[in-house]
Motif scaffolding. Structure first.
Motif, short mmCIF file in Angstrom:
data_model
loop_
_atom_site.label_atom_id
_atom_site.label_comp_id
_atom_site.label_asym_id
_atom_site.label_seq_id
_atom_site.Cartn_x
_atom_site.Cartn_y
_atom_site.Cartn_z
N VAL A 296 0.83 -1.22 0.00
CA VAL A 296 0.00 0.00 0.00
C VAL A 296 0.86 1.26 0.00
O VAL A 296 0.36 2.35 -0.25
N LEU A 297 2.15 1.11 0.25
CA LEU A 297 3.05 2.26 0.31
C LEU A 297 3.72 2.47 -1.05
O LEU A 297 4.56 1.69 -1.46
N LYS A 298 3.35 3.55 -1.71
CA LYS A 298 3.79 3.80 -3.08
C LYS A 298 5.29 4.08 -3.17
O LYS A 298 5.96 3.70 -4.13
N TYR A 299 5.84 4.76 -2.15
CA TYR A 299 7.25 5.18 -2.22
C TYR A 299 8.12 4.46 -1.21
O TYR A 299 9.13 5.01 -0.76
N LYS A 300 7.76 3.21 -0.89
CA LYS A 300 8.60 2.45 0.05
C LYS A 300 9.95 2.17 -0.60
O LYS A 300 10.08 2.16 -1.83
N LYS A 301 10.95 1.95 0.24
CA LYS A 301 12.31 1.73 -0.25
C LYS A 301 12.37 0.50 -1.14
O LYS A 301 11.82 -0.54 -0.79
#
Length: 343
Positions: free
Chosen positions: A338-343
């Motif tokens: 759900v996190l678009k800009y995760k590492k």
């Protein structure tokens, strides 16, 4: 005889506010042979509970690993108590760079198989044959040497917000995952390079240095006291600070600012940010990086789904959680899709 907490975190928080007195956040570890960890556990709880010490402490046959919050006025008697325990006399105490009176809200002393989950069979190598401990000044010199390989022994979510320049930062979820990966990646440099390691307070490097020497690495070094002690020495001795960003810590603060650089990004919008939070939906509790704007827009949640659940009446949220185990996302540390800009 009281051997466990009787106050909730909220009740303890209220007492801390009412007292209005400063507390010190401290960490320490010590490898030692402990015959009966349960007896030591009970002794520590009884003594520290009387001193209003709070924190998370693991005791095992191999030693102790502790992160604590101690009333500043009780620090003297706390130190005297440590010194009264033979293997803890004069143990190095890492005092937090940034203090927070609410870094811990309960005293939890637990008996574990190991003080750090490393997945190693300690019987297969000499855990006392450790690498060379170095202070901040020598560490700075070592990492500028072209024959040095600098390795961050922490997990991806820790190094994401802060690390030493030019460090190898393994993309791993746990310490045990990093051990074999690092050995494989550096296999050709076991004899010709200096292997220099660091972690938060030194405990992970303590075991890893012995493990890598056992695996054939000839020149193994570790940063004494980890990032916490490094920062103290840099400031005390006016040395060049080679750490970029924040140091991740395992208490309610979640991070200590070491340098002004912000090297991470909000996992939701991508703007520069290095503030770790836990999703406000108690059925999720995912650890991720969130900026103030996204926190406001998402009501401190990691996803629209969690935002909708978090907006429900508390009793309804409890009903939805009933009978379900903790979400696996708790352990993903920012890996959620759900996190678009995760590492």
């Amino acid at each position: 005889m009281q051997l466990y907490n009787t106050l909730s975190a909220k009740e303890r928080e209220a007492l801390i506010e009412e007292a209005g007195k400063d507390r010190l956040t401290i960490s320490f570890y010590k490898y030692a042979h402990i015959g009966n960890p349960q007896i030591l556990r009970n002794h520590l709880f009884l003594a520290w509970n009387d001193m209003v010490v709070l924190g998370r402490i693991y005791v095992a046959h191999e030693g102790i690993n502790a992160q604590l919050s101690v009333p500043a006025e009780n620090f003297g008697i706390f130190k005297e108590h440590l010194d009264s325990i033979s293997f803890l006399e004069n143990v190095r105490l890492n005092i937090a760079i940034e203090q927070d009176n609410k870094s811990f809200l309960k005293l939890k002393v637990k008996v574990r198989k190991k003080i750090v989950a490393d997945g190693l069979n300690d019987d297969t190598f000499d855990v006392t044959n450790k690498g060379v401990h170095v202070g901040a000044e020598q560490f700075n010199e070592l990492i500028e040497d072209e024959n040095t390989v600098l390795v961050d022994m922490r997990n991806h979510y820790e190094s994401e917000i802060g690390h030493f320049k030019n460090a190898i930062t393994p993309d791993v979820d746990t310490f045990r995952d990093s051990l074999d990966i690092i050995e494989q990646n550096l296999a050709e440099h076991k004899e010709d390079k200096k292997l220099v390691m660091y972690c938060t307070g030194g405990i992970r490097c303590e075991k890893a240095s012995a493990y890598y020497k056992h695996k054939g690495f000839k020149n193994v070094y570790q940063l004494e006291g980890g990032i916490i002690e490094y920062t103290r020495q840099v400031r005390e001795k006016n040395l060049e600070n080679k750490f970029l960003g924040k140091n991740f810590v395992f208490d309610h603060r979640r991070g200590e600012r070491i340098s002004d650089e912000v090297i991470a990004h909000c996992h939701q919008c991508g703007k520069p940010c290095d503030t770790h939070v836990n999703c406000a939906n108690e059925a999720c509790h995912l650890l991720f990086i969130q900026c103030e704007e996204c926190a406001q827009e998402m009501n401190n949640c990691c996803s629209v789904e969690c935002k909708e659940v978090h907006a429900l009446p508390y009793e309804e949220q409890k009903r939805l959680r009933k009978g379900k185990g903790a979400s696996n996302k708790i352990f993903k540390k920012g890996r959620s899709p759900v996190l678009k800009y995760k590492k």
